[in-house]
Structures are given as structure tokens and as C-alpha cells.
Design an enzyme around this catalytic site. Structure first.
Site, mmCIF file in Angstrom:
data_model
loop_
_atom_site.group_PDB
_atom_site.id
_atom_site.type_symbol
_atom_site.label_atom_id
_atom_site.label_comp_id
_atom_site.label_asym_id
_atom_site.label_seq_id
_atom_site.Cartn_x
_atom_site.Cartn_y
_atom_site.Cartn_z
ATOM 1 N N HIS A 165 6.461 -3.994 -4.874
ATOM 2 C CA HIS A 165 6.897 -2.757 -3.548
ATOM 3 C C HIS A 165 6.029 -2.362 -2.755
ATOM 4 C CE1 HIS A 165 10.632 -2.796 -6.196
ATOM 5 N NE2 HIS A 165 10.222 -2.250 -7.041
ATOM 6 N N HIS B 149 15.835 -3.574 -6.504
ATOM 7 C CA HIS B 149 15.641 -4.650 -7.298
ATOM 8 C C HIS B 149 16.801 -5.554 -7.506
ATOM 9 C CE1 HIS B 149 13.744 -1.018 -8.858
ATOM 10 N NE2 HIS B 149 12.540 -1.803 -8.971
#
Lengths: 334, 334
Positions: free
Chosen positions: B57, B220
């Protein structure tokens, strides 16, 4: 085409408009069609610096308008050169009476249009100098360096010439000289994994097989040096670095600035994986490294791939590289 | 899998190592496996702030360690929570005697591991508070807000709590209170266009048809609100904004901070195209807008898509948002 857009014909204009609306304290739009980006607060008295080129490379080119960087920028459609009138308007906006450096990449359309613009404005009494970025070693042999394309190395020239131009009493010739010196010391190599899509064309700019990469490909998908299987990151880093070291005039004992630039989709994680090996390779050659630029500096929208740029430093170049700057796209924290 | 990597098992470790080698003046690595990122120069005396979460991320989470932001961060594998021992080491590193705020996203694994870590450290005499980001309106209804996932809104909480914790005499309770207040005022909605690939899995996290998007999908690839044809940018901007305004407690006369965040591959051009319409929509609702954050703040590697975050400001929140910071990933120029 999986892109967030309205009418593809308006992609460049809406992106520019949005950028200026996001940062009104930094950027202003002018020119007949809004394709000229200037500083929100023009400089008082300094040699001007203008760049330009196609859309689709943000933050290149227009994002680098700002204190310590460019004064104005003329922007074309996606991957297309700026119009002559916009080049003229950008040069006029950047001129405070001390002349204007035209600093852009070595592409035929951009050269022709900036040449026409500067010729007309020289007739009006605005002095100009032109310095071209020819840093992409994937695009021509070293003995034909003047044929090479300009890629991410141009951003180092912006930063260095931009800092020089902010110095009191800097002259246009000095600013042009330092830009040329920076670019003479700059080499870049890119690698492409996946294409982008030009909105008005609606299809990918090139095709690569599932496990294929192209070494040396240009940022518009121009042909590179060779295609082959996607290499492991460390092998790829070695090959990119060795290509630059074999081409460039960089030797043991030198100090370099390093830019690892994502072409768009390639994430920071993968730039950092490359960086480990690039850094180790440089130190292994006894070349010292200033704090690197790692991120997205000159992109091709959602293209996957990366470029590696080396700039051989001297004391003046390094000092200018570290000078203060006001831009969301150049972090002094890095 | 078109990614630049070596052994997929080493993706997270090599990315972290590269980040710390790139910015050694900002970051230091510790923990048994190097998965704890701390400030290169720890703070002297302040309430500590720790975060943590999976890799993949960047710049979230570890990139936000720095003055005015986090003190330490525990990092897991790609899209996997950090280990309990690493959470403990991060908390110990962040503790100067004034206790530590644990500030992270509302995911089961992260919660469990941070809870175990804090329980053991409370027994050692380190005071902790926990504040969870639950800003993703796509993940649960408003009346079950505590079930919502944490996404990009967490970055606003880092910035605000981080600035508060730097103030002389700030207490742990005050830092926890302002983090909670920021998050109570924060809502985010995301849209996904194309998946990413988790290196160790080697295949995309989800599948969408050629002209399909998923509205509300998690970072996700968790299920969102609905799938449908890819909307035109202005329509999409309206839908994202209206979803947030209907959910959040934001009304005419309010002032908001706005983050338009690319999930990775979506280029700046397309964020700016969205921004035009988001801004017009906010102003049309008589909601005023502070300088926006537009770029890549919380990504999912090469996923295509974007998220929109609104933070309703009050004077203290706005002042903390604008406080100085040392990070390559948070620009005060913006």
C-alpha cells in the site's frame, strides 16, 4: 479502455483544468484554449524558463511550473506537441525582460513549434536560448547523441536551471549553460512492461507478450533496444545500470544523483526493490550517491515500467539540485 | 504477473529495505526481520504514535513515519497483518514515557495482533490507546459503522494526530481524542477498475469485465456496493460524492478537506478530471474546500481505481492538517 474520463477529446483539457483548480496558489491557465500554464504569481525579474510537450506525462511537464522550476509551460494533446501560439504565449508570459530559456525534450514536433515561436518572438525583441534533453540512451547510439529522445532526465534540468534562474543577477546565458551542463551529464534508460492507452485512439500503444518486456522503449512506446523475457528485478537493475555506465561518462570516484521513475502503474514497492540493487551497483563501482528521487516524475499515464536516470554531479549542480523549491511533485524531504 | 521483483516471498522485505536505503535520514529498520520502521532520529519526549498493516500500500503505512506523523510502524507481508512481536517492538520504540497511540485500520488480523501486543506492554507499564479507522462507507451500513474497513482516511488521522503529538505538553489522551475526532469526521468511497497481483499468489485479486467497475470495493479487493458499467468521469464523481454526502454528517456551510487517491495505476490526469467535478459538486452544495490532497496516498500496488475521502474540518483539525511535516509523501505545497 479502462480509464476514468469523459469525452476522450477533452482528456488533456480537463486534466489541466483540474490541476489548476487543485493548486490555484501555484498554477494559472492562459492561452487561447487554456493550454498555457504559468505561475500563479509570476516572478518579478529573472531569466524565464519555458518548457512544453504533450499531455499524458504528469507531473511532467506542466506540474513543474513553480518557484525554483519553470515559469511557464505550453501543453499539447496526449502525446502531441504544443501549438506554436501556445509556445509563444508561454514565452511571453515567462519574459520579464531578461530573456527566456526554452528547455524541452528532443522531439520533432516540439522542436519545430518552439523554433517557429522563438523566431517570431526574437523579432519582437525577446531573447531566447534553446536547450534540448537528449538523455534516453535507448533511442540512438552515443555517437549520434543529438538524435536521442528526451525523457525523465529533463526534470533534473528543470530543477537545476530553475534554481540557477532564481539567483540574483543570473543571466539567460548562465541559465542556458547550466541546463546544458546538467543534460550533458545526464543519461536515462527505460524499460516497459505494459502499455497505456491514448484516450482518443482508444487502444493500447503497443503489445507485449505476457512475460515480455522491452528494454529501452521510449515513453510514448517508441522502439527500444531489445525485447525479451521479463527479468528478475536484480538482473534488470544491473542491466539498466550497466547500460548507463557503459554509455555515460561516469567513473569510480564520481558522485551521481539518481532518479528511479515509475512510468505510471509500477508501484513504489517495485521501485524500491530496484533501488536496493542499483544503489549496491553504484557503490560497488565506487560511485557515491546523493539522496535519490524515487517516484513518479515523468509518466505515460498507466504504462507499467520504470526508468533509471543518472546525473553526474559537480558541486554547483549538487547545490542547485538541493535548492528550495515550491512544487507538490518535487520533495526536498527526499 | 507483470511485476518487477525477485523471489515473490521477498517482495515486502526488499521493498522496505529499499525504502529505508533511499531515505536513511528519515527511516530506520528494526525488529527481528526488519519489519519495524522507526524514525531515523527518534523523538525526545512526546506521546508516541504507531501504525501497522500489510505491505503493498505504499506510501501507506511505513512511508508516513516521520516528524509530524508516525513514530513507528509494524509491517506485514503483502495484504497481511503485522506480527505481534513487531507490533510490540514498534510500540516500545515509539514510547518515550508518555504512552503510545495505536492508530490503524479496522481489519481483524491487525486488531487481534495489536490487542495482544498492547496487552503485554500494558503489563510492562507502557500506556496505550487504540483508535481504529473505519472510514470506508462501501464496507458496511452507517448504523454498523464499527464494522467498516479503514482506508485512505487513515492518512488524515496520521497527519492530525501526528501534528497534535508534536505540540509541547500534548498528552496521550489528547492525541487519541483528536485522532478519533478526525476519523469520526472522515468518510471514504473507492472504485476499482483493474486488479493488482499479490506476488506470492501470482494471480489477480479479482476479475472485472472489460467495461466494468466495482463501486465501493475495498483496497484488498473486498466486495463493494455494486458492479456495473464503467461510468463517465463526471457521473462517477457525482456518484462518489453523493454517496459520501448521504452518509456523512456534512452539510451546507461546512468546510472539508478532500483526498482524491489513486489506487496505483490510475494516473494523475484522471484524478484531476475527477477533481473538477468533485469540487464543483462540493461548491454547489455550499461546502467549502481546503487545498486538496490529490495523488497516491494509500495504494494497492498496480490496482486501477480511485478513492475519494472527505474530512469535515473544524479550526483545530484544519490547523493540525496544515502543520509542518517531514515526509516525501505529504507535500505542504499541495
Amino acid at each position: 479502455m479502462k480509464k476514468i474520463l469523459n469525452n476522450p477529446e477533452n482528456y488533456a483539457d480537463e486534466a489541466l483544468e483540474g490541476m489548476c483548480l487543485a493548486f490555484p496558489h501555484l498554477y494559472a491557465q492562459s492561452g487561447e484554449a487554456g493550454r498555457v500554464i504559468t505561475r500563479a504569481t509570476p516572478a518579478n525579474s529573472k531569466p524565464g524558463i519555458v518548457s512544453g510537450g504533450g499531455s499524458g506525462h504528469l507531473p511532467t511537464f506542466a506540474g513543474y511550473v513553480g518557484t525554483g522550476l519553470l515559469d511557464a509551460c505550453a501543453v499539447g494533446n496526449v502525446f502531441a506537441g504544443p501549438a506554436v501560439m501556445d509556445c509563444m504565449d508561454a514565452i511571453r508570459a515567462a519574459n520579464t525582460g531578461k530573456g527566456v530559456l526554452l528547455l524541452f525534450g528532443n522531439y520533432g514536433g516540439d522542436k519545430m513549434n518552439f523554433a517557429m515561436a522563438s523566431e517570431m518572438l526574437e523579432a519582437e525583441g525577446i531573447a531566447t536560448r534553446t536547450v534540448l534533453a537528449c538523455d534516453d540512451v535507448g533511442s540512438a547510439r552515443r555517437d549520434e547523441r543529438q538524435k536521442r529522445r528526451g525523457v525523465a532526465g529533463l526534470i533534473y534540468a528543470y530543477k537545476i536551471a530553475g534554481a540557477k534562474a532564481e539567483q540574483p543577477d543570473a543571466t539567460l546565458d548562465q541559465v542556458a549553460e547550466i541546463a546544458q551542463r546538467a543534460l550533458d551529464n545526464t543519461v536515462t534508460i527505460g524499460v516497459a512492461l505494459l502499455p497505456c492507452t491514448v484516450p482518443e485512439a482508444g487502444k493500447p500503444t503497443f503489445t507485449l507478450a505476457d512475460n515480455e518486456m522491452e528494454f529501452g522503449m521510449g515513453i510514448h512506446g517508441e522502439p527500444g533496444i531489445h525485447r525479451g523475457p521479463l527479468l528478475a528485478a536484480d538482473t534488470l537493475a544491473d542491466e539498466m545500470l550497466n547500460t548507463l555506465l557503459q554509455d555515460g561518462d561516469i567513473r569510480a570516484g564520481d558522485r551521481v544523483a539518481v532518479m528511479l521513475n515509475s512510468l505510471g502503474a509500477t508501484p513504489l514497492e517495485e521501485l524500491f526493490i530496484l533501488w536496493r540493487q542499483v544503489r549496491a551497483g553504484l557503490l560497488g563501482h565506487n560511485i557515491s550517491v546523493s539522496p535519490p528521487q524515487i517516484g513518479r516524475y515523468a509518466t505515460s499515464m498507466e504504462m507499467a515500467g520504470a526508468s533509471l536516470t543518472l546525473l553526474k554531479l559537480d558541486d554547483e549542480l549538487e547545490s542547485l539540485l538541493n535548492a528550495p523549491v515550491a512544487s507538490p511533485w518535487w520533495s526536498n524531504a527526499s
